[in-house]
Design a protein around this motif. Structure first.
Motif, PDB file in Angstrom:
ATOM      1  N   ASP A  36      34.923  42.849  37.055  1.00  0.00           N
ATOM      2  CA  ASP A  36      36.348  42.821  36.705  1.00  0.00           C
ATOM      3  C   ASP A  36      36.919  41.481  37.115  1.00  0.00           C
ATOM      4  O   ASP A  36      37.017  41.176  38.311  1.00  0.00           O
ATOM      5  CB  ASP A  36      37.070  43.962  37.426  1.00  0.00           C
ATOM      6  N   LEU A  37      37.273  40.664  36.117  1.00  0.00           N
ATOM      7  CA  LEU A  37      37.866  39.348  36.362  1.00  0.00           C
ATOM      8  C   LEU A  37      39.288  39.294  35.803  1.00  0.00           C
ATOM      9  O   LEU A  37      39.788  38.252  35.426  1.00  0.00           O
ATOM     10  CB  LEU A  37      37.010  38.251  35.735  1.00  0.00           C
ATOM     11  N   THR A  38      39.937  40.454  35.756  1.00  0.00           N
ATOM     12  CA  THR A  38      41.293  40.530  35.226  1.00  0.00           C
ATOM     13  C   THR A  38      42.227  39.588  35.992  1.00  0.00           C
ATOM     14  O   THR A  38      42.307  39.645  37.217  1.00  0.00           O
ATOM     15  CB  THR A  38      41.834  41.962  35.328  1.00  0.00           C
ATOM     16  N   GLY A  39      42.886  38.692  35.252  1.00  0.00           N
ATOM     17  CA  GLY A  39      43.845  37.780  35.857  1.00  0.00           C
ATOM     18  C   GLY A  39      43.225  36.631  36.624  1.00  0.00           C
ATOM     19  O   GLY A  39      43.948  35.866  37.270  1.00  0.00           O
ATOM     20  N   ALA A  40      41.910  36.480  36.547  1.00  0.00           N
ATOM     21  CA  ALA A  40      41.243  35.400  37.289  1.00  0.00           C
ATOM     22  C   ALA A  40      41.662  34.031  36.763  1.00  0.00           C
ATOM     23  O   ALA A  40      41.975  33.865  35.586  1.00  0.00           O
ATOM     24  CB  ALA A  40      39.729  35.553  37.193  1.00  0.00           C
ATOM     25  N   VAL A  42      40.279  30.452  36.007  1.00  0.00           N
ATOM     26  CA  VAL A  42      38.971  29.823  35.809  1.00  0.00           C
ATOM     27  C   VAL A  42      39.122  28.565  34.947  1.00  0.00           C
ATOM     28  O   VAL A  42      38.700  28.524  33.790  1.00  0.00           O
ATOM     29  CB  VAL A  42      37.968  30.792  35.149  1.00  0.00           C
ATOM     30  N   PRO A  43      39.724  27.501  35.482  1.00  0.00           N
ATOM     31  CA  PRO A  43      39.920  26.308  34.661  1.00  0.00           C
ATOM     32  C   PRO A  43      38.643  25.492  34.446  1.00  0.00           C
ATOM     33  O   PRO A  43      38.523  24.796  33.441  1.00  0.00           O
ATOM     34  CB  PRO A  43      40.963  25.510  35.452  1.00  0.00           C
ATOM     35  N   GLU A  44      37.716  25.560  35.386  1.00  0.00           N
ATOM     36  CA  GLU A  44      36.471  24.790  35.285  1.00  0.00           C
ATOM     37  C   GLU A  44      35.293  25.747  35.351  1.00  0.00           C
ATOM     38  O   GLU A  44      35.168  26.532  36.297  1.00  0.00           O
ATOM     39  CB  GLU A  44      36.368  23.766  36.431  1.00  0.00           C
ATOM     40  N   LEU A  45      34.413  25.660  34.329  1.00  0.00           N
ATOM     41  CA  LEU A  45      33.260  26.552  34.300  1.00  0.00           C
ATOM     42  C   LEU A  45      32.126  25.881  33.535  1.00  0.00           C
ATOM     43  O   LEU A  45      32.344  25.343  32.447  1.00  0.00           O
ATOM     44  CB  LEU A  45      33.645  27.880  33.634  1.00  0.00           C
ATOM     45  N   HIS A  46      30.929  25.930  34.112  1.00  0.00           N
ATOM     46  CA  HIS A  46      29.788  25.238  33.518  1.00  0.00           C
ATOM     47  C   HIS A  46      28.535  26.115  33.599  1.00  0.00           C
ATOM     48  O   HIS A  46      28.288  26.758  34.629  1.00  0.00           O
ATOM     49  CB  HIS A  46      29.529  23.906  34.233  1.00  0.00           C
ATOM     50  N   GLU A  47      27.768  26.112  32.500  1.00  0.00           N
ATOM     51  CA  GLU A  47      26.466  26.801  32.465  1.00  0.00           C
ATOM     52  C   GLU A  47      26.566  28.245  32.936  1.00  0.00           C
ATOM     53  O   GLU A  47      25.699  28.737  33.671  1.00  0.00           O
ATOM     54  CB  GLU A  47      25.451  26.048  33.341  1.00  0.00           C
ATOM     55  N   ALA A  48      27.600  28.955  32.494  1.00  0.00           N
ATOM     56  CA  ALA A  48      27.807  30.334  32.941  1.00  0.00           C
ATOM     57  C   ALA A  48      27.600  31.303  31.787  1.00  0.00           C
ATOM     58  O   ALA A  48      27.859  30.985  30.627  1.00  0.00           O
ATOM     59  CB  ALA A  48      29.202  30.502  33.522  1.00  0.00           C
ATOM     60  N   GLN A  49      27.140  32.511  32.130  1.00  0.00           N
ATOM     61  CA  GLN A  49      27.043  33.593  31.160  1.00  0.00           C
ATOM     62  C   GLN A  49      27.626  34.846  31.806  1.00  0.00           C
ATOM     63  O   GLN A  49      27.173  35.279  32.864  1.00  0.00           O
ATOM     64  CB  GLN A  49      25.591  33.853  30.742  1.00  0.00           C
ATOM     65  N   VAL A  50      28.645  35.412  31.147  1.00  0.00           N
ATOM     66  CA  VAL A  50      29.316  36.613  31.647  1.00  0.00           C
ATOM     67  C   VAL A  50      29.154  37.709  30.602  1.00  0.00           C
ATOM     68  O   VAL A  50      29.453  37.502  29.425  1.00  0.00           O
ATOM     69  CB  VAL A  50      30.800  36.361  31.931  1.00  0.00           C
ATOM     70  N   GLU A  51      28.673  38.883  31.036  1.00  0.00           N
ATOM     71  CA  GLU A  51      28.381  39.975  30.114  1.00  0.00           C
ATOM     72  C   GLU A  51      29.079  41.261  30.559  1.00  0.00           C
ATOM     73  O   GLU A  51      29.244  41.510  31.751  1.00  0.00           O
ATOM     74  CB  GLU A  51      26.870  40.222  30.042  1.00  0.00           C
ATOM     75  N   ASN A  52      29.442  42.088  29.568  1.00  0.00           N
ATOM     76  CA  ASN A  52      29.937  43.451  29.821  1.00  0.00           C
ATOM     77  C   ASN A  52      31.033  43.474  30.885  1.00  0.00           C
ATOM     78  O   ASN A  52      30.984  44.281  31.817  1.00  0.00           O
ATOM     79  CB  ASN A  52      28.788  44.366  30.248  1.00  0.00           C
ATOM     80  N   SER A  53      32.023  42.601  30.725  1.00  0.00           N
ATOM     81  CA  SER A  53      33.033  42.433  31.769  1.00  0.00           C
ATOM     82  C   SER A  53      34.438  42.371  31.180  1.00  0.00           C
ATOM     83  O   SER A  53      34.619  42.132  29.985  1.00  0.00           O
ATOM     84  CB  SER A  53      32.750  41.158  32.579  1.00  0.00           C
ATOM     85  N   ASP A  54      35.423  42.591  32.052  1.00  0.00           N
ATOM     86  CA  ASP A  54      36.829  42.532  31.650  1.00  0.00           C
ATOM     87  C   ASP A  54      37.433  41.222  32.152  1.00  0.00           C
ATOM     88  O   ASP A  54      37.529  40.994  33.363  1.00  0.00           O
ATOM     89  CB  ASP A  54      37.595  43.712  32.237  1.00  0.00           C
ATOM     90  N   LEU A  55      37.806  40.351  31.195  1.00  0.00           N
ATOM     91  CA  LEU A  55      38.435  39.075  31.506  1.00  0.00           C
ATOM     92  C   LEU A  55      39.875  39.063  31.001  1.00  0.00           C
ATOM     93  O   LEU A  55      40.425  38.016  30.681  1.00  0.00           O
ATOM     94  CB  LEU A  55      37.653  37.913  30.892  1.00  0.00           C
ATOM     95  N   ARG A  57      43.717  38.831  30.647  1.00  0.00           N
ATOM     96  CA  ARG A  57      44.729  37.984  31.284  1.00  0.00           C
ATOM     97  C   ARG A  57      44.117  36.845  32.104  1.00  0.00           C
ATOM     98  O   ARG A  57      44.756  36.280  32.997  1.00  0.00           O
ATOM     99  CB  ARG A  57      45.681  38.813  32.155  1.00  0.00           C
ATOM    100  N   LEU A  58      42.861  36.508  31.812  1.00  0.00           N
ATOM    101  CA  LEU A  58      42.227  35.360  32.464  1.00  0.00           C
ATOM    102  C   LEU A  58      43.028  34.100  32.177  1.00  0.00           C
ATOM    103  O   LEU A  58      43.568  33.938  31.076  1.00  0.00           O
ATOM    104  CB  LEU A  58      40.795  35.219  31.962  1.00  0.00           C
ATOM    105  N   ARG A  59      43.079  33.188  33.123  1.00  0.00           N
ATOM    106  CA  ARG A  59      43.844  31.951  32.958  1.00  0.00           C
ATOM    107  C   ARG A  59      42.915  30.739  33.045  1.00  0.00           C
ATOM    108  O   ARG A  59      42.310  30.482  34.095  1.00  0.00           O
ATOM    109  CB  ARG A  59      44.938  31.866  34.022  1.00  0.00           C
ATOM    110  N   ASP A  76      41.551  40.106  26.364  1.00  0.00           N
ATOM    111  CA  ASP A  76      42.876  40.456  25.878  1.00  0.00           C
ATOM    112  C   ASP A  76      43.954  39.891  26.807  1.00  0.00           C
ATOM    113  O   ASP A  76      43.886  40.053  28.032  1.00  0.00           O
ATOM    114  CB  ASP A  76      43.007  41.969  25.764  1.00  0.00           C
ATOM    115  N   GLY A  77      44.911  39.168  26.205  1.00  0.00           N
ATOM    116  CA  GLY A  77      45.984  38.574  26.988  1.00  0.00           C
ATOM    117  C   GLY A  77      45.595  37.328  27.748  1.00  0.00           C
ATOM    118  O   GLY A  77      46.372  36.832  28.569  1.00  0.00           O
ATOM    119  N   ALA A  78      44.419  36.769  27.481  1.00  0.00           N
ATOM    120  CA  ALA A  78      43.963  35.578  28.194  1.00  0.00           C
ATOM    121  C   ALA A  78      44.773  34.344  27.798  1.00  0.00           C
ATOM    122  O   ALA A  78      45.263  34.234  26.677  1.00  0.00           O
ATOM    123  CB  ALA A  78      42.484  35.323  27.922  1.00  0.00           C
ATOM    124  N   ASP A  79      44.902  33.408  28.732  1.00  0.00           N
ATOM    125  CA  ASP A  79      45.567  32.138  28.472  1.00  0.00           C
ATOM    126  C   ASP A  79      44.500  31.049  28.396  1.00  0.00           C
ATOM    127  O   ASP A  79      43.967  30.622  29.424  1.00  0.00           O
ATOM    128  CB  ASP A  79      46.576  31.815  29.574  1.00  0.00           C
TER     129      ASP A  79
END
Length: 216
Positions: A36-40, A42-55, A57-59, A76-79
């Protein structure tokens, strides 16, 4: 013989009902699943893989993502406004009411993904590939599609006013209820299916690009 109307239905992302809290600091250079990464933030991200997760309202507005893959995720609702995202993937994801104004997507691949109610004005889709994608109720005015591939894509009730389509390649693309006034590179829609009421708005642009003057 009347051709059957195609159904454009995508399965929801496979997100488990119970998720572990996610830790943003562990996302880089790793595969993460079921978090659960709701509202996290995350302006900088490299070489990442995220599966089966809730992002939801991520910013990530104004950030930089490199080679980031999201599979079976809700955004949903991500910026994602003004995000620069290079060589990434969205696989079986949903983006409802997300904000993508001014985002630059370079070489990003979208598969079996829903974009609904997305604010995507001034987005740039450079070398992007969209396959089995539904865009519904999205504002893509003044968006730029450079060397973009769309295959089996539905654009429904979308605003494409002032969009630049030069270099776009279409296969199995359908437009319904879209605003198409003022678009550039309209010839790139060759092969697309367009609702009759939408096609009327294309006539002035088609005439202009063919050097035809309409009027007395």
């Amino acid at each position: 013989m009347t051709r059957a109307r195609r159904e454009w239905t995508l399965a929801e992302p496979s997100v488990p009902p119970h998720l572990e809290p996610g830790d943003v600091s562990t996302l880089g250079d790793a595969t993460t699943a079921g978090v659960d990464l709701t509202g996290a933030v995350v302006p900088e991200l490299h070489e990442a893989q995220v599966e089966n997760s809730d992002l939801g309202r991520l910013r990530a507005g104004g950030g930089q993502w490199e080679r980031v893959t999201l599979a079976d995720c809700r955004l949903d609702g991500a910026d994602l406004a003004n995000l620069v995202w290079r060589d990434g993937s969205l696989l079986r994801c949903s983006l409802r009411e997300a904000r993508m104004t001014g985002a630059l997507l370079v070489g990003v691949r979208l598969r079996s993904t829903l974009l609904e109610g997305v604010q995507g004005t001034l987005t740039s889709w450079h070398g992007a590939q969209l396959r089995s994608v539904v865009l519904r109720g999205c504002d893509l005015s003044e968006a730029t599609f450079t060397e973009t591939v769309m295959e089996d894509v539905l654009l429904e009730d979308c605003v494409l006013t002032g969009a630049q389509l030069s270099g776009l390649r279409c296969r199995g693309v359908q437009l319904r209820g879209c605003r198409l006034d003022g678009i550039g590179g309209v010839a790139a829609l060759r092969g697309a299916r367009i609702a009759e009421e939408d096609a009327v708005a294309l006539l002035p642009t088609l005439a202009r690009e063919m050097g035809i003057t309409i009027g007395d």
